[in-house]
Motif scaffolding. Structure first.
Motif, short mmCIF file in Angstrom:
data_model
loop_
_atom_site.label_atom_id
_atom_site.label_comp_id
_atom_site.label_asym_id
_atom_site.label_seq_id
_atom_site.Cartn_x
_atom_site.Cartn_y
_atom_site.Cartn_z
N UNK A 208 0.81 -1.21 0.00
CA UNK A 208 0.00 0.00 0.00
C UNK A 208 0.85 1.27 0.00
N UNK A 209 2.17 1.13 0.16
CA UNK A 209 3.07 2.29 0.17
C UNK A 209 4.44 1.86 -0.34
N UNK A 210 4.54 1.52 -1.62
CA UNK A 210 5.81 1.00 -2.15
C UNK A 210 6.87 2.10 -2.26
N UNK A 211 8.11 1.64 -2.34
CA UNK A 211 9.22 2.57 -2.48
C UNK A 211 9.13 3.28 -3.83
N UNK A 212 9.22 4.61 -3.80
CA UNK A 212 9.18 5.39 -5.03
C UNK A 212 10.46 5.18 -5.83
N UNK A 213 10.37 5.09 -7.16
CA UNK A 213 11.58 4.90 -7.99
C UNK A 213 12.62 5.98 -7.76
N UNK A 214 12.17 7.22 -7.55
CA UNK A 214 13.13 8.31 -7.32
C UNK A 214 13.91 8.10 -6.03
N UNK A 215 13.22 7.63 -4.99
CA UNK A 215 13.90 7.38 -3.73
C UNK A 215 14.86 6.20 -3.84
N UNK A 216 14.47 5.20 -4.59
CA UNK A 216 15.36 4.04 -4.78
C UNK A 216 16.68 4.48 -5.41
N UNK A 217 16.61 5.35 -6.41
CA UNK A 217 17.83 5.85 -7.04
C UNK A 217 18.73 6.57 -6.05
N UNK A 218 18.12 7.35 -5.16
CA UNK A 218 18.90 8.05 -4.14
C UNK A 218 19.56 7.08 -3.18
N UNK A 219 18.81 6.07 -2.74
CA UNK A 219 19.36 5.10 -1.81
C UNK A 219 20.47 4.28 -2.45
N UNK A 220 20.35 4.00 -3.74
CA UNK A 220 21.41 3.27 -4.43
C UNK A 220 22.67 4.12 -4.53
N UNK A 221 22.51 5.45 -4.68
CA UNK A 221 23.68 6.33 -4.66
C UNK A 221 24.38 6.25 -3.31
N UNK A 222 23.62 6.25 -2.24
CA UNK A 222 24.19 6.12 -0.90
C UNK A 222 24.93 4.79 -0.78
N UNK A 223 24.30 3.71 -1.21
CA UNK A 223 24.89 2.38 -1.14
C UNK A 223 26.22 2.33 -1.87
N UNK A 224 26.25 2.83 -3.12
CA UNK A 224 27.45 2.74 -3.94
C UNK A 224 28.54 3.72 -3.53
N UNK A 225 28.20 4.72 -2.71
CA UNK A 225 29.20 5.71 -2.29
C UNK A 225 30.04 5.24 -1.11
N UNK A 226 29.60 4.22 -0.40
CA UNK A 226 30.28 3.75 0.82
C UNK A 226 31.66 3.22 0.45
N UNK A 227 32.71 3.80 1.06
CA UNK A 227 34.07 3.44 0.65
C UNK A 227 35.07 3.91 1.69
N UNK A 228 36.32 3.48 1.53
CA UNK A 228 37.41 3.95 2.36
C UNK A 228 37.83 5.34 1.88
N UNK A 229 38.58 6.04 2.72
CA UNK A 229 39.08 7.35 2.33
C UNK A 229 40.34 7.21 1.49
#
Length: 229
Positions: A208-229
């Motif tokens: 009844x309240x699925x994840x919006x495609x726009x939000x998924x793209x943002x969360x995937x950016x967060x996921x892929x950004x995780x890294x060492x310095x």
């Protein structure tokens, strides 16, 4: 890999000063070896029913946002020089302190969250523990053993190389929680300098309240950004 620029930001704008990191020492899950027996005894124990006992030491709830709200969400880098990692975060989310989290960011009343844990281990690389598929199966097994989990389904397993060539495992899976309903989880893990780095993002993804495609793209950016310095 996600974009290194804040979403919606200027390519020439300097990054904002990094927030003061929050540091907590926690006990690793049973399938990751601790640094030493002495360290394990000295670390903070988190109860099995704690909201932070996700197989990666933490578990956060994430609500989906409407497309209108998502389009206004911008990202910025959070950098912890002491722990040695960086990750994108929504600029409007507030950093809070909570036992078990090295860094935790919440939106509003805290239902939307992104969390990071850094803990010492004996491993030099996550590959010493197993393949991405092996680790993913361990995560799903741990989720299914929880009393509050009606079902857990693995969706995706991936692997990428970090800036210094460190292998980074990424996972996506669905959980049917008896208290919170269906939740989708993104997580990433890597080992560097004898430390285990864990990113966990979870959000509600109910019919009844699925994840919006726009939000998924943002969360995937967060996921892929995780890294060492």
């Amino acid at each position: 890999m996600g974009s290194s620029l804040p979403c919606g930001g200027s390519a020439t704008a300097p990054p904002p000063p990094p927030p003061v990191p929050v540091r907590h020492l926690v006990r690793l899950p049973h399938f990751f070896p601790p640094a030493t027996k002495a360290h394990t005894a000295a670390t903070t124990s988190i109860g099995r029913r704690s909201s932070f006992v996700f197989p990666y030491l933490l578990f956060f709830s994430f609500s989906s946002s409407s497309p209108a709200a998502t389009s206004l969400l911008s990202l910025e880098y959070f950098t912890d020089q002491d722990k040695g990692f960086a990750v994108l975060r929504p600029s409007s989310w507030i950093q809070v302190e909570k036992a078990g989290a090295t860094a935790l960011f919440e939106e509003g009343k805290g239902r939307n969250n992104i969390g990071v844990v850094v803990s010492p281990v004996r491993l030099s690389s996550l590959k010493e523990f197993g393949t991405p598929e092996f680790v993913a199966n361990k995560l799903i097994q741990a989720e299914r053993k929880k009393e509050s989990t009606a079902n857990a389904e693995l969706i995706k397993v991936d692997e990428r190389l970090g800036h210094s060539g460190v292998p980074i495992y990424e996972f996506e899976y669905l959980i049917d929680n008896t208290r919170r309903g269906k939740e989708r989880i993104f997580s990433a893990a890597f080992v560097a300098s004898k430390k285990l780095y864990l990113l966990n993002i979870a959000y509600s993804d109910r019919p009844d309240n699925p994840l919006a495609p726009e939000m998924r793209l943002i969360l995937e950016q967060v996921l892929h950004s995780f890294d060492t310095l």
